[in-house]
Design an enzyme around this catalytic site. Structure first.
Site, short mmCIF file in Angstrom:
data_model
loop_
_atom_site.label_atom_id
_atom_site.label_comp_id
_atom_site.label_asym_id
_atom_site.label_seq_id
_atom_site.Cartn_x
_atom_site.Cartn_y
_atom_site.Cartn_z
N HIS A 57 0.84 -1.19 0.00
CA HIS A 57 0.00 0.00 0.00
C HIS A 57 0.87 1.25 0.00
CE1 HIS A 57 0.71 0.72 4.26
NE2 HIS A 57 0.37 -0.53 4.52
N HIS A 61 4.04 1.64 2.23
CA HIS A 61 5.26 0.96 1.78
C HIS A 61 5.91 1.77 0.66
CE1 HIS A 61 2.67 -2.69 2.99
NE2 HIS A 61 3.46 -2.40 4.01
N CYS A 64 1.16 -10.19 21.00
CA CYS A 64 0.22 -9.86 19.92
C CYS A 64 0.66 -10.60 18.66
CB CYS A 64 0.17 -8.37 19.64
SG CYS A 64 -0.84 -8.03 18.16
N CYS A 80 1.35 -8.16 15.70
CA CYS A 80 2.61 -7.39 15.73
C CYS A 80 3.82 -8.33 15.73
CB CYS A 80 2.74 -6.59 17.02
SG CYS A 80 1.56 -5.28 17.23
N CYS A 83 -4.09 -5.31 22.37
CA CYS A 83 -2.92 -4.74 21.71
C CYS A 83 -3.13 -3.24 21.56
CB CYS A 83 -2.71 -5.39 20.35
SG CYS A 83 -1.50 -4.50 19.37
N HIS A 103 -3.40 -2.69 17.59
CA HIS A 103 -4.49 -3.31 16.83
C HIS A 103 -5.82 -3.35 17.58
CE1 HIS A 103 -0.89 -5.04 14.80
NE2 HIS A 103 -1.61 -4.72 13.75
N LYS A 158 -3.79 6.26 10.98
CA LYS A 158 -2.69 5.72 10.19
C LYS A 158 -3.24 4.93 9.02
CE LYS A 158 1.04 2.46 10.11
NZ LYS A 158 1.36 1.07 10.36
N LYS A 216 -2.95 -1.61 6.24
CA LYS A 216 -3.79 -2.65 5.67
C LYS A 216 -5.14 -2.70 6.35
CE LYS A 216 -1.59 -6.38 8.26
NZ LYS A 216 -0.19 -6.50 8.52
N1 MSP Z 1 8.65 -6.32 8.44
C1 MSP Z 1 8.69 -5.23 9.34
C2 MSP Z 1 9.96 -4.42 9.18
C3 MSP Z 1 11.24 -5.18 9.30
S1 MSP Z 1 12.62 -4.20 8.98
C4 MSP Z 1 13.92 -5.13 9.40
C5 MSP Z 1 7.47 -4.34 9.11
N2 MSP Z 1 6.89 -4.44 7.91
S2 MSP Z 1 5.62 -3.63 7.41
O1 MSP Z 1 5.22 -4.22 6.16
O2 MSP Z 1 4.65 -3.53 8.43
O3 MSP Z 1 6.18 -2.22 7.01
C6 MSP Z 1 6.40 -1.26 7.95
C7 MSP Z 1 6.96 -0.02 7.28
O4 MSP Z 1 6.13 0.38 6.18
C8 MSP Z 1 6.95 1.17 8.21
O5 MSP Z 1 8.05 1.22 9.06
C9 MSP Z 1 6.99 2.30 7.21
O6 MSP Z 1 8.29 2.39 6.70
C10 MSP Z 1 6.04 1.78 6.13
N3 MSP Z 1 4.66 2.15 6.44
C11 MSP Z 1 3.59 1.33 6.62
N4 MSP Z 1 2.49 2.09 6.84
C12 MSP Z 1 2.81 3.38 6.80
C13 MSP Z 1 2.10 4.60 6.83
N5 MSP Z 1 0.80 4.67 7.03
N6 MSP Z 1 2.80 5.74 6.64
C14 MSP Z 1 4.14 5.74 6.36
N7 MSP Z 1 4.83 4.62 6.31
C15 MSP Z 1 4.23 3.44 6.65
O7 MSP Z 1 7.16 -3.59 9.99
#
Ligand code: MSP
Length: 498
Positions: A17, A20, A125, A128, A143, A146, A295, A298
């Protein structure tokens, strides 16, 4: 100099999304900018494929975890070219080379005396993949992120002696005040350390989807230890037959969202210390994209469908919007209306219009040849100061300030067109020299702006520089120079109005 920048690796149990895309585009802007400066750049992104959430999702869908990740990882792999992201490698934590190296490093940490066996009991959780403290679990045992029920877990674990690194971490924070950026995130991480560190689970024994613990078959490593190590392991096998570790480790920047601060600013440096490896120079923590006040993610759905925007407006427009709309390092709301407004005002009206009218006037008044005339000294001074400013700002990852500095010049050049009114000068043959200077200054200024803006808008600036018949984007040519441009082509609107 070498410059190594990373994004978080993304969980594959959900579709990609905008959040990312955000982290990845920001890292891409920095990587492209550093390449323009002639740095030896390595830019890593990838997917985080182990852990309980993936195992649970696979179970729900009636497939094996490997099948699930093999099906979902390509969505992230394909996202990168779609966003025009220039990553040098894409790591998957299910790569066998990664797994072997995770086992090596964690065995070293154990050999160094930082691992012990014990029983863990606490609130967990599954979404998480993280244990919560009693304070976080609260009285209702939900959590805090969540709002779903936490599970009371008791299991045989190996522990990482995080508590033993409390003083070393504080010393690191004292000696390197820019280890965590920006400052408010440094303060947050520091306060967490000062509040006292507890040892953390290094392994799990209630499921099998992970990197096996080599000294005990019944365990897999806790997914965060496996995941964090990606930044280090990737260098060893990203280029077949070549080990890039010496060349690029330690990383200059890990770019992350604020949700994963604890892991990157506390666990990660402690792990590296325990393994006797050099620490990264900076962890830069950006904020969240919000839908209204929530925020985006997903669970919250998408305020903007990145693919729809890219189909309609092009990739550059999406990249630009995300990098300009939200002050980098802070949270900020995004919306389709916001996107359209910025597209109109900054891309179509400011930059697109400057490009179109400059090129059109060179054709109309000078048969498509940029005059070799002397440049307007004030314009040259303003534009030439830009590359220095942007370098200094991007050294601190201040993408917002860099964008503002560039935009100041874009607007200034548009004002120059109004002030000098080339259409009036063109009517007076005695003022031909003046018109030459105005046209030459506009065309050269436009060229330099396109060079500096290239990391934000790679496709459109390439198109523009091609039309100017001056395709180089190296920072060496980010200064205005009389006589540099000659005959130029015509150009269709870069950002057509909708
Ligand atoms: N897999 C772990 C990270 C491991 S790093 C060694 C994880 N993955 S995640 O798919 O949940 O991605 C998290 C990252 O996606 C956040 O830290 C951020 O960089 C980005 N984002 C996810 N949602 C976001 C927003 N709503 N806004 C900005 N960035 C966000 O955590």
């Amino acid at each position: 100099m070498s410059f190594y920048v990373t994004t978080p690796i993304y969980y594959v149990n959900a579709a990609p999304h905008l959040g990312h895309a955000y982290s990845t585009i920001a890292a891409d802007v920095i990587a492209r900018h550093m390449r323009q400066r002639g740095e030896d750049v390595f830019f890593l992104t990838g997917t985080d494929e182990h852990g309980e959430p993936v195992a649970l999702a696979a179970e729900r869908e009636g497939v094996t975890p490997q099948e699930l990740v093999d099906r979902n990882a390509p969505r992230f792999i394909d996202l990168m070219p779609r966003l025009n992201v220039s990553n040098d490698f894409f790591i998957r934590t299910t790569d066998s080379e990664h797994k072997t190296r995770v086992q090596e490093v964690l065995s070293r940490i154990r050999a160094n005396g930082h691992v012990y066996e014990g029983i863990y009991e606490g609130w967990y959780c599954p979404r998480c993949a993280d244990f919560k403290t009693d304070a976080e679990a609260g009285e209702d045992h939900l959590c805090p992120i969540h709002r779903t029920p936490l599970v009371r877990q008791k299991e045989n674990n190996y522990f990482f002696r995080l508590s033993a690194f409390q003083d070393d971490l504080l010393e690191l924070f004292d000696e390197q005040p820019d280890f965590v950026m920006p400052r408010h995130r440094y303060n947050e991480a520091r306060a967490f350390i000062e509040s006292g560190l507890q040892d953390v689970s290094l392994s799990r024994s209630t499921f099998t989807w992970g990197v096996p613990v080599p000294w005990d078959e019944g365990h897999v490593f806790y997914v965060w230890f496996d995941a964090l190590l990606n930044y280090y392991t990737a260098l060893a096998y990203a280029r077949p037959g070549e080990d890039l570790t010496e060349r690029f480790w330690p990383a200059q920047f890990h770019l992350i969202g604020k949700d994963i601060l604890k892991f990157h600013t506390i666990f990660w440096p402690a792990m590296l210390m325990a393994a006797g490896l050099p620490l990264p120079e900076h962890v830069f923590v950006h904020g969240f994209l919000l839908i209204g006040k929530d925020k985006m993610g997903k669970s919250a759905g998408n305020a903007i469908d990145p693919f729809k925007i890219m189909d309609e407006y092009g990739t550059d427009a999406l990249r630009f919007y995300l990098m300009r709309e939200v002050s980098f390092g802070h949270d900020g709301a995004v919306s389709e209306e916001g996107f359209r407004a910025r597209y109109e005002s900054e891309l179509a009206n400011d930059f697109g219009n400057l490009a179109s009218r400059t090129i059109a006037m060179v054709h109309r008044y000078r048969d498509g040849v940029v005059p070799g005339a002397e440049l307007d000294a004030d314009r040259a001074a303003e534009v030439d100061a830009l590359s220095g400013e942007v370098c200094e700002q991007l050294d601190r990852l201040d993408l917002t300030a860099a964008g503002d500095a560039i935009w100041l010049r874009v607007r200034r050049l548009n004002r120059y067109v109004e002030e000098r009114a080339p259409w009036t000068l063109a009517k007076d043959p005695d003022r031909a020299d003046e018109l030459d200077t105005v046209l030459a200054s506009l065309a050269e200024g436009l060229r330099v702006l396109a060079v500096v803006l290239h990391p934000w808008l790679p496709q459109s600036t390439d198109k523009l520089l091609d039309a100017l018949r001056s395709p180089q984007v190296e920072f060496e040519c980010a200064r205005m120079q009389a006589g540099r441009l000659g005959e130029i082509a015509k150009l269709a609107p870069l950002f057509p109005k909708r």
